[in-house]
Design an enzyme around this catalytic site. Structure first.
Site, mmCIF file in Angstrom:
data_model
loop_
_atom_site.group_PDB
_atom_site.id
_atom_site.type_symbol
_atom_site.label_atom_id
_atom_site.label_comp_id
_atom_site.label_asym_id
_atom_site.label_seq_id
_atom_site.Cartn_x
_atom_site.Cartn_y
_atom_site.Cartn_z
ATOM 1 N N TYR A 1 3.909 -35.679 36.674
ATOM 2 C CA TYR A 1 3.805 -37.135 36.587
ATOM 3 C C TYR A 1 4.711 -37.890 37.543
ATOM 4 C CZ TYR A 1 0.559 -36.494 32.822
ATOM 5 O OH TYR A 1 -0.549 -36.139 32.106
ATOM 6 N N PHE B 1 3.878 -39.397 21.580
ATOM 7 C CA PHE B 1 2.560 -40.030 21.620
ATOM 8 C C PHE B 1 1.744 -39.511 22.796
ATOM 9 C CE2 PHE B 1 5.469 -43.126 23.694
ATOM 10 C CZ PHE B 1 4.882 -43.213 24.946
#
Length: 433
Positions: free
Chosen positions: A137, A433
């Protein structure tokens, strides 16, 4: 906010498709390809699903209307995500997966650009995620912005005294959403706001949607790893909840006797006295030998209560990652811990609207923040990834500069900017999450 300058297109022959509830079996099947597991898709289908379908996208072939899914991604709507001294709309990127046979074709890059474009359209100046593989990422502009601590303690570990701890009562019950959902949500939100004497804890995302709440409270036997069903310990003072721990015990018997383990899923307390009352009870459960507590902020009260500061085993992990989607909106939304007047040259390979030099002016802890594009010489130069790392106040610009990740063009500006971008309360998100 302006649109991305050059979002990557999907490879020829592929298209984005909006996902609906009818796609749930296919989504779950692809997820098990991307993240191998042992639970059959048929059993996963019966469990609550955390995504909202209006924020979920799939990738299919252009020539087959109902062809197999080759990629998926979705996001959670965090309408009031805590940042230093304020809140900002944040898109929580999640459920990112590509089928193994479709890897190395540019699908992930196109999905990330689709996500960033959606953030722009929805007016979400920041995106955040938990990184399954950290190396992935950073190249999309996400920076590691917080850490958490996981600690294992022996039963009976000594704690420092805290006035008021004995005034708390405790109850232990089977944990259910119906019985405890409102209590947990209320205490969790209050803890994020009360941290640091009311300064607030950056990154402390709440579970905003009904889908997230239902998924969080789901407790199927397949996820228990041999432990009992989910339990909750609630500590109260004057009849008001002041803290809770969601946990499960696992029995272990050895020749020397019981050596059970307590696995604490989430532990939250509103002050030191409540933290002491909570931890003292978790450390004194019969037949247990150790207590494992996960995802604590690095400045959590539970860690400061130990008499032996070397007690137990501790592991530091990267927590939430941040991607700044709109530089001026994101920087103006947060507060700063010191007066600041600094010019930042920002590089962003995916969103050209972010690239340029920005002047940031603010007074310590005040809401009147000014961020504007400028032609003035930059004091500091950095990639949008490093800006994301510093955004929640958990990564010092000085440290990033020492690693060669911030180009210091005005030496005196580095210390001032680092102090301003820092925050007295360590950032963390208490759940993945």
């Amino acid at each position: 906010m302006t649109s991305p300058s050059f979002p990557r297109a999907l490879p020829t022959g592929l298209r984005f498709v909006p996902l609906t509830a009818d796609d749930k079996p296919a989504v779950l099947d692809l997820d098990t390809w991307a993240f191998p597991g042992t639970v059959p898709v048929a059993e996963l289908e019966a469990m609550p699903f955390p995504l909202t379908w209006d924020r979920s996208w799939g990738v299919r072939g252009e020539d087959v209307e109902d062809g197999p899914l080759l990629g998926i991604h979705g996001s959670y709507p965090f309408g009031a995500f805590p940042v230093p001294g304020a809140t900002v709309p944040v898109s929580g990127l999640t459920w990112v997966g590509v089928h193994p046979q479709a890897r190395r074709r540019g699908i992930l890059s196109a999905m990330i650009d689709r996500h960033l474009s959606d953030c722009v359209e929805r007016g979400e100046p920041v995106s955040a995620l938990f990184a399954a593989e950290p190396a992935i990422y950073g190249r999309f502009g996400y920076g590691s912005a917080a850490d958490d601590i996981k600690v294992t303690l022996a039963r009976g570990a000594a704690l420092r005294d805290v006035p008021g701890s004995a005034e708390h009562t405790a109850r232990i019950e089977h944990a259910t959403q119906d019985a405890h959902g409102a209590l947990v949500d209320t205490v969790h939100r209050a803890a994020g706001s009360a941290a640091g004497g009311g300064l607030g804890r950056p990154g402390w995302a709440t579970r905003q949607t009904p889908e997230l709440q239902a998924s969080f409270w789901s407790d199927p036997p397949q996820w228990r790893n041999g432990g009992e069903s989910l339990r909750i310990l609630v500590v109260e003072r004057d009849g008001q909840p002041r803290g809770y721990a969601l946990f499960r015990r696992k029995s272990v018997w050895e020749d020397a006797g019981p050596r059970g383990t307590v696995h604490v899923r989430e532990a939250v307390a509103l002050d030191a006295a409540a933290a002491h009352a909570l931890l003292s009870r978790l450390l004194d459960l019969d037949l247990m030998a150790s207590v494992h507590v996960g995802m604590l902020p690095t400045d959590d009260a539970l860690l400061g209560l130990l008499v032996d500061t070397r007690a137990g085993e501790r592991r530091v992990s990267d927590n939430v990652w941040v991607r700044v989607v709109d530089v001026p909106a994101a920087l103006a939304a947060r507060r700063y811990a010191a007066d600041v007047d600094v010019t930042l040259a920002v590089r962003d390979e995916r969103l050209a609207s972010n690239t340029g030099t920005w002047r940031v002016r603010a007074r310590a802890f005040e809401a009147d923040v000014h961020v504007e594009r400028t032609q003035a010489p930059a004091d500091l130069a950095l990639d949008v990834r490093e800006l994301g790392s510093a955004y929640l106040g958990g990564r010092a610009l000085t440290g990033l500069a020492q690693a060669g990740l911030v180009d210091v063009r005005e030496a005196a500006a580095l210390g001032r900017a680092s102090a301003a971008f820092g925050w007295p309360v360590a950032p963390v998100c208490s759940w993945v999450f």
